[in-house]
Design a protein around this motif. Structure first.
Motif, PDB file in Angstrom:
ATOM      1  N   GLN A 275      40.128  41.022  33.960  1.00  0.00           N
ATOM      2  CA  GLN A 275      41.566  41.498  33.574  1.00  0.00           C
ATOM      3  C   GLN A 275      41.555  42.869  34.841  1.00  0.00           C
ATOM      4  O   GLN A 275      42.429  43.327  35.241  1.00  0.00           O
ATOM      5  N   ALA A 276      40.397  43.417  34.577  1.00  0.00           N
ATOM      6  CA  ALA A 276      40.043  44.605  35.297  1.00  0.00           C
ATOM      7  C   ALA A 276      40.280  44.358  36.709  1.00  0.00           C
ATOM      8  O   ALA A 276      40.825  45.055  37.753  1.00  0.00           O
ATOM      9  N   GLY A 277      39.721  43.276  37.242  1.00  0.00           N
ATOM     10  CA  GLY A 277      39.745  42.746  38.481  1.00  0.00           C
ATOM     11  C   GLY A 277      40.997  42.464  39.074  1.00  0.00           C
ATOM     12  O   GLY A 277      41.309  43.093  40.185  1.00  0.00           O
ATOM     13  N   ARG A 278      42.014  41.906  38.274  1.00  0.00           N
ATOM     14  CA  ARG A 278      43.441  41.583  38.467  1.00  0.00           C
ATOM     15  C   ARG A 278      44.099  42.844  38.636  1.00  0.00           C
ATOM     16  O   ARG A 278      44.943  43.049  39.497  1.00  0.00           O
ATOM     17  N   ALA A 279      43.504  43.835  37.562  1.00  0.00           N
ATOM     18  CA  ALA A 279      44.397  44.920  37.778  1.00  0.00           C
ATOM     19  C   ALA A 279      44.065  45.896  39.060  1.00  0.00           C
ATOM     20  O   ALA A 279      44.980  46.505  39.493  1.00  0.00           O
TER      21      ALA A 279
END
Length: 172
Positions: free
Chosen positions: A132-136
Motif C-alpha cells: 500500500q505504501a509502495g502504491r501511494a
C-alpha cells in the motif's frame, strides 16, 4: 541536520552491514546481490550483474570523490555523497544512474522498459515497505500520470528524495 544529511546518514548505516564504520566495495556488491535475490534473480544473472556493476561504479565514483582507496569512512561518505546530491542532476545522475538502470531492469517484469505501479510497489517491498505504501509512493512520483516510470523519472525521484524535495520512503 538537514533532511539530505539525515538521509545520507541512514544510507551509510544501511550499507555498513558489518557496522565497522567504513564502506567497502563488498558492502555495495552485497547490497546489489541482496536486491537481485529479492527480485528472484541470482547475483550472477545478467540483471544481477548489471545491478552489481552499477553499485561498483557508484562505489568507485564516491571513493574517488572522497579521495579514498578501498574504504570510505562515514565522514568521507557524507562529504562525497553530500557533494553529489548538492550538485544536482549533473553530479547525481552519473553516480546513481547505473544503479537506477539496474533496479529498473530487475523490477520491470514485463520487459517494457518502464516500471508500472505494481512493479514499483514490488521494488519498495524489496526494501521493506508494504504494498500500500509502495502504491501511494508511486502516485506521488508519477508526476505525468502516465502510469509508468522511466529510468529517468525514477532517477529524478531518487535524487529528489535525497535532497528532501520528495517525502517518499526510498531507503527501506
Amino acid at each position: 541536520m538537514t533532511i539530505a544529511q539525515e538521509r545520507l546518514e541512514k544510507r551509510f548505516e544501511k550499507w555498513d552491514v558489518n557496522g565497522d564504520g567504513v564502506l567497502e566495495l563488498s558492502d555495495f556488491t552485497t547490497e546489489a546481490a541482496n536486491i537481485a535475490r529479492a527480485f528472484g534473480e541470482t547475483p550472477e544473472s545478467a540483471k544481477g550483474v548489471q545491478l552489481r556493476n552499477g553499485f561498483t561504479e557508484m562505489f568507485e565514483k564516491l571513493a574517488d570523490k572522497a579521495g579514498a582507496s578501498g574504504q570510505i569512512n562515514r565522514a568521507q561518505f557524507l562529504q562525497a555523497a553530500g557533494e553529489v546530491v548538492k550538485g544536482g542532476p549533473a553530479t547525481f545522475n552519473p553516480v546513481l544512474g547505473p544503479v537506477t538502470k539496474g533496479i529498473v531492469a530487475l523490477a520491470d517484469k514485463n520487459n517494457d522498459g518502464v516500471i508500472d505501479e505494481a512493479e514499483f510497489a514490488a521494488w519498495l517491498g524489496v526494501i521493506g515497505l508494504d504494498e500500500q505504501a509502495g502504491r501511494a509512493a508511486f502516485q506521488q512520483i508519477d508526476a505525468d500520470k502516465s502510469g509508468s516510470l522511466s529510468e529517468d523519472e525514477l532517477l529524478e525521484a531518487v535524487r529528489q528524495f535525497h535532497t528532501g524535495e520528495l517525502d517518499v520512503e526510498l531507503l527501506g
